[in-house]
Design an enzyme around this catalytic site. Sequence first.
Site, PDB file in Angstrom:
ATOM      1  N   TYR A  88      -2.229-105.598 -57.439  1.00 45.03           N
ATOM      2  CA  TYR A  88      -2.037-105.287 -56.027  1.00 45.03           C
ATOM      3  C   TYR A  88      -0.936-106.104 -55.358  1.00 45.03           C
ATOM      4  O   TYR A  88      -0.339-105.639 -54.390  1.00 45.03           O
ATOM      5  CB  TYR A  88      -3.343-105.500 -55.256  1.00 45.03           C
ATOM      6  N   ASN A 160      -1.415 -99.101 -50.350  1.00 53.12           N
ATOM      7  CA  ASN A 160      -2.822 -98.972 -50.714  1.00 53.12           C
ATOM      8  C   ASN A 160      -3.666 -98.874 -49.443  1.00 53.12           C
ATOM      9  O   ASN A 160      -3.724 -99.824 -48.662  1.00 53.12           O
ATOM     10  CB  ASN A 160      -3.282-100.178 -51.541  1.00 53.12           C
ATOM     11  N   GLU A 161      -4.256 -97.716 -49.229  1.00 56.96           N
ATOM     12  CA  GLU A 161      -5.180 -97.506 -48.109  1.00 56.96           C
ATOM     13  C   GLU A 161      -4.566 -97.898 -46.763  1.00 56.96           C
ATOM     14  O   GLU A 161      -5.252 -98.417 -45.884  1.00 56.96           O
ATOM     15  CB  GLU A 161      -6.491 -98.258 -48.345  1.00 56.96           C
ATOM     16  N   ASP A 203     -10.904 -94.006 -49.709  1.00 54.74           N
ATOM     17  CA  ASP A 203     -12.002 -93.083 -50.000  1.00 54.74           C
ATOM     18  C   ASP A 203     -12.587 -92.558 -48.685  1.00 54.74           C
ATOM     19  O   ASP A 203     -13.701 -92.888 -48.297  1.00 54.74           O
ATOM     20  CB  ASP A 203     -13.069 -93.816 -50.816  1.00 54.74           C
ATOM     21  N   ARG A 208      -8.067 -88.114 -46.919  1.00 53.88           N
ATOM     22  CA  ARG A 208      -7.634 -88.204 -48.313  1.00 53.88           C
ATOM     23  C   ARG A 208      -6.822 -86.987 -48.752  1.00 53.88           C
ATOM     24  O   ARG A 208      -5.736 -87.119 -49.315  1.00 53.88           O
ATOM     25  CB  ARG A 208      -8.853 -88.399 -49.224  1.00 53.88           C
ATOM     26  N   GLU A 266      -8.798 -96.424 -58.010  1.00 50.84           N
ATOM     27  CA  GLU A 266      -9.983 -97.282 -58.015  1.00 50.84           C
ATOM     28  C   GLU A 266     -11.190 -96.381 -58.219  1.00 50.84           C
ATOM     29  O   GLU A 266     -11.271 -95.308 -57.619  1.00 50.84           O
ATOM     30  CB  GLU A 266     -10.167 -98.027 -56.687  1.00 50.84           C
TER      31      GLU A 266
END
EC number: 2.4.1.-
Length: 471
Positions: A88, A160-161, A203, A208, A266
């Site tokens: 990451y 990431n997110e 998630d 998404r 993930e």
Amino acid sequence: MMVFSSTFIFLILELVVLCEASVHTIQIKDKHFVDTVTGKPFFIKGVDYQPGGSSDVSEKQDPLSNPDACARDILLFQELGINTVRIYSINPDLNHDACMTMLAMAGIYLILDVNSPLQNQHLNRYEPWTTYNEVYLEHVFKVVEQFSHYNNTLGFFAGNEIVNDKRSAQYSPAYVKELIGTMKNYISAHSPRTIPVGYSAADDLNYRVSLSEYLECKDDDKPENSVDFYGVNSYQWCGQQTMQTSGYDTLVDAYRSYSKPVFFSEFGCNKVLPRQFQEIGYLFSEEMYSVFCGGLVYEFSQEDNNYGLVEYQEDDSVQLLADFEKLKSHYQNIEFPSMKTLKETVQMEETPSCAEDYENLKIESKIAKNLGSSLIKKGVKVEKGKYIDIHEDQLSTNVTILDKHGDRWNGPKKIEIRQSLTLADLEGEEQEDADEDKDDLKRKHRNSASISGPLLPLGLCLLFFTFSLFF
């Protein structure tokens, strides 16, 4: 005379083999990853790896800066049976040659996030205009510049997110898409080969799928802003479930018409412990492999959120947890489908043009034009990654490893060499630096590397045998 001629030709062929690169690159073909040498599909079978969490990255250390720690963990990666790790955060001002060489020798590829928690090295998801600037882009480009010179760098995550709630969905999407295109422009200008750029999504069903469609779409003015692959962070399969009760059937249908590779960036719900990883059998089955290209289990080391496969002890020993053995039992029994099978089952799609709007997202934004163009033109100053000559002793660890019961583990204490690096692997970067006019040739060379690790010792033996015919 005939014996001499045939022997001489054989000798030349052996020398050519020894000068070709052994670490195969991975590229995207249609909706899957493919080994550029064998032509076989490459499915991601891996783990997420960030010991100490992202906050442990500093000016002095990151997950790939300590060769001793890498030797300890990479042999455990091999024990799990993985082929990919995701990291990451790294610091591009540190040296990563030893750890990346070890990963390459172990036959393991890297998917790397370009952001870090350090100042000026990540996007503010709620006010991205305050952080999306040339200082930030310089950090991103330094990561790309350094790691694009390792053949086992599989791809980069631009984020990431970043979009993970209603507020971030109003401000961040356009910046993520712009960053993807900017990274791809830098790679095109400075990297020795094309390396794909993707995004890892939260998630959250509210964003998404719509975000995946927005990042996928092709804008005629900026076609490079289309994502190359899409990662899904999913924790919806918990304990004993089925495709239907877990919602995996709906998830597969949501991405069935996606034109880019999709995989789990993930996965691994921890509501039931030890985790059973029952979903892995389905992930690599006909029910899913036509849509998903594998996945990365979250996560290798035990942190506060309790997803670990191993736990680092205060006395510097490492204990394998029950989840480690469960995951190993599933990963080591996986068989990937052939390219022929994929061609028969995968539904090919064209990349769609961008729509005017996407559900729950605001995609209008006034991003400064040509931001980063000067950096792309001249490049950034950073130490380029290269493979190095690793001594056999460096592949071993003296760390005490314990099994899940707390007893001394009787497994291997040394990384198994699965890809022996050749002269081309070790010297390729010096040749590139010496002659920048050969960039196109180098790209072709890297994408046509043909020798795998087990063949190198055989080539050496045959070479010495050839010499013995003359002396």
